[in-house]
Design an enzyme around this catalytic site. Structure first.
Site, PDB file in Angstrom:
ATOM      1  N   GLU A 228       0.887  -1.175   0.000  1.00 53.15           N
ATOM      2  CA  GLU A 228       0.000   0.000   0.000  1.00 53.15           C
ATOM      3  C   GLU A 228       0.919   1.217   0.000  1.00 53.15           C
ATOM      4  O   GLU A 228       1.451   1.587   1.047  1.00 53.15           O
ATOM      5  CB  GLU A 228      -0.876  -0.002   1.257  1.00 53.15           C
ATOM      6  CG  GLU A 228      -1.801  -1.197   1.375  1.00 53.15           C
ATOM      7  CD  GLU A 228      -3.040  -1.081   0.514  1.00 53.15           C
ATOM      8  OE1 GLU A 228      -3.264  -0.003  -0.080  1.00 53.15           O
ATOM      9  OE2 GLU A 228      -3.790  -2.061   0.428  1.00 53.15           O
ATOM     10  N   CYS A 262      -1.972   9.209   2.063  1.00 57.63           N
ATOM     11  CA  CYS A 262      -1.665   8.637   0.745  1.00 57.63           C
ATOM     12  C   CYS A 262      -2.730   9.075  -0.254  1.00 57.63           C
ATOM     13  O   CYS A 262      -2.426   9.315  -1.412  1.00 57.63           O
ATOM     14  CB  CYS A 262      -1.582   7.130   0.837  1.00 57.63           C
ATOM     15  SG  CYS A 262      -2.968   6.381   1.669  1.00 57.63           S
ATOM     16  N   GLU A 359       5.294  12.663  -5.446  1.00 57.10           N
ATOM     17  CA  GLU A 359       4.258  12.818  -4.430  1.00 57.10           C
ATOM     18  C   GLU A 359       4.684  13.953  -3.496  1.00 57.10           C
ATOM     19  O   GLU A 359       5.816  13.957  -3.001  1.00 57.10           O
ATOM     20  CB  GLU A 359       4.122  11.518  -3.627  1.00 57.10           C
ATOM     21  CG  GLU A 359       3.089  11.602  -2.522  1.00 57.10           C
ATOM     22  CD  GLU A 359       2.993  10.318  -1.685  1.00 57.10           C
ATOM     23  OE1 GLU A 359       4.006   9.624  -1.505  1.00 57.10           O
ATOM     24  OE2 GLU A 359       1.887  10.017  -1.203  1.00 57.10           O
TER      25      GLU A 359
HETATM   26  P1  NAP Z   1       8.269   5.243   4.651  1.00 58.30           P
HETATM   27  O1  NAP Z   1       9.433   6.093   4.910  1.00 58.30           O
HETATM   28  O2  NAP Z   1       8.290   4.354   3.476  1.00 58.30           O
HETATM   29  O3  NAP Z   1       8.048   4.377   5.980  1.00 58.30           O
HETATM   30  C1  NAP Z   1       7.021   3.425   6.113  1.00 58.30           C
HETATM   31  C2  NAP Z   1       7.513   2.294   6.989  1.00 58.30           C
HETATM   32  O4  NAP Z   1       8.526   1.575   6.289  1.00 58.30           O
HETATM   33  C3  NAP Z   1       8.154   2.758   8.293  1.00 58.30           C
HETATM   34  O5  NAP Z   1       7.891   1.803   9.295  1.00 58.30           O
HETATM   35  C4  NAP Z   1       9.641   2.761   7.947  1.00 58.30           C
HETATM   36  O6  NAP Z   1      10.460   2.632   9.063  1.00 58.30           O
HETATM   37  C5  NAP Z   1       9.722   1.539   7.058  1.00 58.30           C
HETATM   38  N1  NAP Z   1      10.800   1.530   6.093  1.00 58.30           N
HETATM   39  C6  NAP Z   1      11.183   2.532   5.262  1.00 58.30           C
HETATM   40  N2  NAP Z   1      12.189   2.118   4.469  1.00 58.30           N
HETATM   41  C7  NAP Z   1      12.445   0.834   4.803  1.00 58.30           C
HETATM   42  C8  NAP Z   1      13.395  -0.119   4.345  1.00 58.30           C
HETATM   43  N3  NAP Z   1      14.259   0.144   3.363  1.00 58.30           N
HETATM   44  N4  NAP Z   1      13.397  -1.349   4.923  1.00 58.30           N
HETATM   45  C9  NAP Z   1      12.528  -1.629   5.904  1.00 58.30           C
HETATM   46  N5  NAP Z   1      11.605  -0.770   6.385  1.00 58.30           N
HETATM   47  C10 NAP Z   1      11.558   0.457   5.830  1.00 58.30           C
HETATM   48  O7  NAP Z   1       6.947   6.057   4.507  1.00 58.30           O
HETATM   49  P2  NAP Z   1       6.412   7.193   5.463  1.00 58.30           P
HETATM   50  O8  NAP Z   1       7.133   8.428   5.171  1.00 58.30           O
HETATM   51  O9  NAP Z   1       6.424   6.704   6.868  1.00 58.30           O
HETATM   52  O10 NAP Z   1       4.887   7.263   5.001  1.00 58.30           O
HETATM   53  C11 NAP Z   1       4.496   8.060   3.950  1.00 58.30           C
HETATM   54  C12 NAP Z   1       4.312   7.240   2.683  1.00 58.30           C
HETATM   55  O11 NAP Z   1       3.385   6.185   2.910  1.00 58.30           O
HETATM   56  C13 NAP Z   1       3.695   8.098   1.608  1.00 58.30           C
HETATM   57  O12 NAP Z   1       4.284   7.798   0.375  1.00 58.30           O
HETATM   58  C14 NAP Z   1       2.245   7.688   1.644  1.00 58.30           C
HETATM   59  O13 NAP Z   1       1.546   7.968   0.473  1.00 58.30           O
HETATM   60  C15 NAP Z   1       2.348   6.217   1.942  1.00 58.30           C
HETATM   61  N6  NAP Z   1       1.097   5.687   2.495  1.00 58.30           N
HETATM   62  C16 NAP Z   1       0.362   4.812   1.743  1.00 58.30           C
HETATM   63  C17 NAP Z   1      -0.848   4.317   2.222  1.00 58.30           C
HETATM   64  C18 NAP Z   1      -1.681   3.368   1.404  1.00 58.30           C
HETATM   65  O14 NAP Z   1      -2.562   2.728   1.959  1.00 58.30           O
HETATM   66  N7  NAP Z   1      -1.470   3.250   0.104  1.00 58.30           N
HETATM   67  C19 NAP Z   1      -1.291   4.700   3.486  1.00 58.30           C
HETATM   68  C20 NAP Z   1      -0.508   5.587   4.233  1.00 58.30           C
HETATM   69  C21 NAP Z   1       0.691   6.066   3.727  1.00 58.30           C
HETATM   70  P3  NAP Z   1      11.171   3.912   9.765  1.00 58.30           P
HETATM   71  O15 NAP Z   1      10.101   4.831  10.213  1.00 58.30           O
HETATM   72  O16 NAP Z   1      11.934   3.313  10.897  1.00 58.30           O
HETATM   73  O17 NAP Z   1      12.056   4.531   8.715  1.00 58.30           O
END
Ligand code: NAP
Length: 460
Positions: A228, A262, A359
């Site tokens: 997601e 998102c 985004e």
């Molecule tokens: P993010 O940086 O990708 O982090 C999401 C989760 O993934 C966090 O727990 C993060 O841990 C972990 N993570 C990041 N990189 C990783 C890696 N290489 N290996 C393992 N774990 C990893 O995203 P965010 O900034 O928190 O959230 C915003 C993004 O999520 C936006 O792009 C938004 O659109 C998307 N989103 C999508 C949905 C949907 O349902 N489609 C819903 C909500 C949000 P850490 O925090 O420890 O880095």
């Protein structure tokens, strides 16, 4: 430190958390696997009793749960309370409907009997984002626990207290140890968890970059995954839209959760005849928002979640302007403590610039003037993402025709894309794959097993 509560309202460090050692992680995995052996044998009624209890605890202590969200990621307190209520609704929804969703489905083969049974897969691993600290967890945990799986979750580093509170919720509700486990772990340990043979499925909600990393690891292990990911949803305004109501929804679609959704409305595509009036009213409404403490109900402009999120967004805006976009309003950090940013509108965004494809995760609206419906649809579909989108028109039949032409996982008519327990949620393209919520969400991590009674004397 990777796991820290930092108050986005004033930037103060509230609490720091230690990551699990490898030994602690190994013991958590053992406990989850042991738990699954018993949990899969429980009846739907037994699991539902625990889930209903969890939902009722969330509602009873809504204020405490909500304040933790606001403290850790800065969401306005009213929105935080709404999220707690929505999370409780999701848990209740699966407690009420899981058995029906997963009931055996008899087939009608030419001879003999055949039925599809749905059985749990085992221990599932979720990686979750901070923007809806409980809702995202409820979306993953409730259907899967009700299906008889057990779950382990790595939550985002900036919401460690929400992560712990949600784990405690399930224990308080009577779930056995290991049914829901919060993991305070590094990215290397994330990979180790995915590699563990007892992990049977992986679900990530987050950015496309995180999705690529986690999906690749799951793929190397031939494990089912759901992704997601991000979006750049179009908010299409046709010439017959109700302008005042549409602008109200535009403000909500852009500013709910400070644009950190998102499915936030990110690209505003407005037909020429309404474009000037829309922009004027939209700008005036955004300019009227008042920055303040998100715990204070009078505040209408909250901080962003982290310093990093704010810096990234301001840099994106600066780059867009450097590449030729026009700044209609905002674009800067507010001159006050905390992680506040001005509501921002950009226009004249050329297709060959970074801003056109990226985004913008926050209070930044990309405004496009379009000639007509066809140009709106073409522009909406000119995106690498494919999550949600919306179309505003007083002619519902026309709205449905436009919705059919938009290439995303969800399209709403006359409201921005949003969520409910009984509506499927998910996208296509780099917005990911798989669905959460509704009857679809509970089917992602179950074994659809065919059981066939064949006639021993019949041909194969
Ligand atoms: P993010 O940086 O990708 O982090 C999401 C989760 O993934 C966090 O727990 C993060 O841990 C972990 N993570 C990041 N990189 C990783 C890696 N290489 N290996 C393992 N774990 C990893 O995203 P965010 O900034 O928190 O959230 C915003 C993004 O999520 C936006 O792009 C938004 O659109 C998307 N989103 C999508 C949905 C949907 O349902 N489609 C819903 C909500 C949000 P850490 O925090 O420890 O880095």
């Amino acid at each position: 430190m990777a796991y820290q509560t930092i108050n986005p309202f004033d930037g103060s460090v509230v609490q720091t958390f230690q990551e699990f050692s490898d030994t602690e992680l190994a013991s958590a995995l053992d406990s989850a696997a042991d738990c699954f052996a018993g949990w899969r044998q429980t009846s739907f009624a037994e699991r539902a009793a625990i889930a209903h209890k969890a939902a009722s605890l969330l509602r009873k202590q809504s204020g405490d749960y909500a304040r933790l969200i606001t403290l850790e990621m800065g969401k306005r307190i009213e929105e935080a309370e709404g999220e707690v209520a929505l999370s409780a609704d999701i848990i209740d929804y699966y407690a009420d409907h899981a058995e029906a969703f997963l009931k055996p489905q008899p087939l009608k083969p030419e001879s003999g009997e055949a039925v599809i049974e749905s059985s749990p897969l085992g221990v599932l691993f979720g990686v979750q984002p901070w923007n809806f600290p409980y809702y995202q967890l409820a979306r993953f945990a409730a259907p899967n626990l009700m299906a008889g799986n057990v779950v382990m979750v790595k939550h985002a580093g900036c919401v460690p207290q929400c992560a712990q509170a949600f784990e405690k919720l399930w224990r308080d509700a009577g779930a056995p140890a290991g049914a829901y486990t919060n993991l305070v772990i590094s990215y290397d340990q994330v990979n180790a968890v995915i590699d563990d043979p007892r992990i049977k499925g992986v679900a990530l909600t987050g950015s496309a970059d995180a999705g690529k990393s986690v999906a690749a690891r799951a793929g190397q292990n031939l494990k089912k995954s759901t992704m997601e990911l991000g979006g750049s949803d179009a908010f299409i305004v046709l010439e017959d839209a109700d302008l005042d109501k549409t602008v109200e929804w535009a403000v909500w679609g852009k500013m709910n959760n400070m644009g950190q959704c998102c499915v936030a409305a990110k690209r505003f595509l407005v037909v020429d005849s309404l474009a000037d009036r829309f922009l004027e009213k939209f700008q005036a409404a955004l300019a009227g928002l008042k920055a303040g403490d998100p715990m204070d109900r009078a505040t209408t402009l909250a901080p962003l979640s982290t310093e990093g999120a704010l810096t990234k967004l301001v840099e994106q805006v600066d780059k867009a302007v450097a590449q030729g976009a026009t700044l209609v309003m905002g674009g800067k950090r507010l001159d006050r403590p905390g992680f506040f940013m001005e509501p921002t509108i950009l226009t004249d965004i050329a297709p060959d610039t970074a801003a056109f494809r990226e985004e913008f995760f926050g209070p930044v609206a990309l405004f496009f003037r379009v000639k007509d419906e066809d140009e709106a649809v073409a522009l909406a579909n000119d995106s690498d993402f494919g999550l949600g989108g919306s179309v505003f028109t007083q002619d519902i039949a026309r709205g449905k025709r436009v919705a059919e032409r938009i290439e995303t996982g969800m399209v709403f008519i006359n409201q921005p894309t949003w969520t409910a327990p009984d509506l499927p949620f998910g996208g296509i393209n780099i917005s990911g794959y798989g669905r959460e919520l509704s009857g679809l969400g509970i089917q992602e991590f179950v074994n659809k097993k065919l059981v066939r009674v064949a006639l021993i004397d019949a041909a194969a």
